[in-house]
Design a protein around this motif. Structure first.
Motif, PDB file in Angstrom:
ATOM      1  N   ASP A  83       0.837  -1.208   0.000  1.00 28.64           N
ATOM      2  CA  ASP A  83       0.000   0.000   0.000  1.00 28.64           C
ATOM      3  C   ASP A  83       0.869   1.255   0.000  1.00 28.64           C
ATOM      4  N   ARG A  84       1.900   1.255   0.837  1.00 28.39           N
ATOM      5  CA  ARG A  84       2.798   2.411   0.929  1.00 28.39           C
ATOM      6  C   ARG A  84       3.490   2.655  -0.420  1.00 28.39           C
ATOM      7  N   ILE A  85       3.981   1.589  -1.034  1.00 28.80           N
ATOM      8  CA  ILE A  85       4.674   1.726  -2.320  1.00 28.80           C
ATOM      9  C   ILE A  85       3.705   2.223  -3.394  1.00 28.80           C
ATOM     10  N   TYR A  86       2.502   1.669  -3.413  1.00 21.99           N
ATOM     11  CA  TYR A  86       1.513   2.102  -4.412  1.00 21.99           C
ATOM     12  C   TYR A  86       1.194   3.587  -4.236  1.00 21.99           C
ATOM     13  N   ASP A  87       1.033   4.021  -2.993  1.00 21.93           N
ATOM     14  CA  ASP A  87       0.778   5.446  -2.733  1.00 21.93           C
ATOM     15  C   ASP A  87       1.932   6.305  -3.251  1.00 21.93           C
ATOM     16  N   GLU A  88       3.166   5.840  -3.057  1.00 21.20           N
ATOM     17  CA  GLU A  88       4.333   6.565  -3.563  1.00 21.20           C
ATOM     18  C   GLU A  88       4.308   6.644  -5.090  1.00 21.20           C
ATOM     19  N   VAL A  89       3.933   5.547  -5.732  1.00 20.58           N
ATOM     20  CA  VAL A  89       3.845   5.526  -7.192  1.00 20.58           C
ATOM     21  C   VAL A  89       2.812   6.539  -7.673  1.00 20.58           C
ATOM     22  N   LEU A  90       1.683   6.615  -6.994  1.00 14.95           N
ATOM     23  CA  LEU A  90       0.650   7.572  -7.377  1.00 14.95           C
ATOM     24  C   LEU A  90       1.132   9.010  -7.210  1.00 14.95           C
ATOM     25  N   VAL A  91       1.829   9.291  -6.104  1.00 13.87           N
ATOM     26  CA  VAL A  91       2.301  10.645  -5.829  1.00 13.87           C
ATOM     27  C   VAL A  91       3.441  11.030  -6.769  1.00 13.87           C
ATOM     28  N   SER A  92       4.422  10.144  -6.926  1.00 10.51           N
ATOM     29  CA  SER A  92       5.601  10.471  -7.729  1.00 10.51           C
ATOM     30  C   SER A  92       5.371  10.289  -9.225  1.00 10.51           C
ATOM     31  N   GLY A  93       4.416   9.437  -9.580  1.00 11.14           N
ATOM     32  CA  GLY A  93       4.173   9.148 -10.981  1.00 11.14           C
ATOM     33  C   GLY A  93       5.167   8.190 -11.588  1.00 11.14           C
ATOM     34  N   ALA A  94       5.997   7.565 -10.741  1.00 10.52           N
ATOM     35  CA  ALA A  94       7.032   6.665 -11.270  1.00 10.52           C
ATOM     36  C   ALA A  94       7.251   5.484 -10.342  1.00 10.52           C
ATOM     37  N   LEU A  95       7.713   4.402 -10.933  1.00 10.31           N
ATOM     38  CA  LEU A  95       8.116   3.238 -10.145  1.00 10.31           C
ATOM     39  C   LEU A  95       9.599   3.334  -9.838  1.00 10.31           C
ATOM     40  N   ASP A  96       9.996   2.709  -8.771  1.00 14.06           N
ATOM     41  CA  ASP A  96      11.397   2.675  -8.359  1.00 14.06           C
ATOM     42  C   ASP A  96      12.226   2.008  -9.450  1.00 14.06           C
ATOM     43  N   VAL A  97      13.366   2.590  -9.769  1.00 15.04           N
ATOM     44  CA  VAL A  97      14.228   2.028 -10.808  1.00 15.04           C
ATOM     45  C   VAL A  97      15.520   1.445 -10.247  1.00 15.04           C
ATOM     46  N   SER A  98      15.567   1.262  -8.924  1.00 12.68           N
ATOM     47  CA  SER A  98      16.762   0.627  -8.359  1.00 12.68           C
ATOM     48  C   SER A  98      16.801  -0.838  -8.790  1.00 12.68           C
ATOM     49  N   GLU A  99      17.994  -1.394  -8.870  1.00  7.78           N
ATOM     50  CA  GLU A  99      18.205  -2.750  -9.404  1.00  7.78           C
ATOM     51  C   GLU A  99      17.286  -3.788  -8.770  1.00  7.78           C
ATOM     52  N   ASN A 100      17.123  -3.758  -7.466  1.00  8.99           N
ATOM     53  CA  ASN A 100      16.304  -4.765  -6.779  1.00  8.99           C
ATOM     54  C   ASN A 100      14.802  -4.562  -6.975  1.00  8.99           C
ATOM     55  N   SER A 101      14.411  -3.405  -7.501  1.00  9.93           N
ATOM     56  CA  SER A 101      12.989  -3.132  -7.694  1.00  9.93           C
ATOM     57  C   SER A 101      12.506  -3.381  -9.117  1.00  9.93           C
ATOM     58  N   LEU A 102      13.413  -3.684 -10.019  1.00 12.57           N
ATOM     59  CA  LEU A 102      13.024  -3.867 -11.414  1.00 12.57           C
ATOM     60  C   LEU A 102      12.441  -5.247 -11.657  1.00 12.57           C
TER      61      LEU A 102
END
Length: 162
Positions: A83-102
């Motif tokens: 939920d926290r990550i999804y909220d961040e995606v909505l606010v920032s408009g982007a998904l994390d691009v760090s190696e472990n998040s791809l």
């Protein structure tokens, strides 16, 4: 994909011939339980406990059947994190691009993409947040899909042909 990695000695980022891609199950992603649960949670506003996938994990834990989580508390913490990550995606408009998040994306001979072994929730987040593209790392590419692989790359990541 894990078996292919063991056989090839690679974890991805490789062009691999053969019939490995014919064994990959063809599944429409939006029909998967994980997508349905994420849709119910983030679009319809249901609680995680109302979703079938969450209830399935709780049942497994209650019966002592091994699953992705060691306890119901671990399950609750993971879904709160989603939920926290999804909220961040909505606010920032982007998904994390760090190696472990791809998400690792594989290209099958017919140009179809397959993901895995991880990344289902990140794909759900991208789809439900309305993203057209998702940052990903290269998995295995069948030689017959090299054109589709090249076409899937965003222009600013392509090598300059000149």
């Amino acid at each position: 994909m894990i078996k292919l990695g063991l056989i090839s000695g690679r974890s991805g980022a490789a062009i691999i011939g053969g019939d490995w891609d014919l064994k990959v199950p063809r599944v429409t992603f939006v029909q998967k339980d994980v997508y349905k649960a994420c849709y119910q949670r983030w679009i319809e506003g249901r609680e995680w406990g109302e979703t079938e996938i969450y209830r399935k994990y709780v049942r497994q834990l209650e019966r002592g059947i091994p699953c992705r989580f060691g306890s119901v508390k671990d399950l609750e913490e993971r879904y709160a994190e989603l939920d926290r990550i999804y909220d961040e995606v909505l606010v920032s408009g982007a998904l994390d691009v760090s190696e472990n998040s791809l998400v690792k994306i594989h290209f099958l001979r017919d140009g179809t993409c397959a993901w895995g072994p991880d990344g289902r929730h990140r794909i759900c987040m991208a789809l439900l947040a309305g993203h057209e593209y998702i940052p990903a790392k290269v998995g295995f590419v069948h030689p017959l899909a090299c054109g589709e692989f090249e076409a899937a790359r965003l222009p600013h990541f392509r090598a300059d042909p000149d």
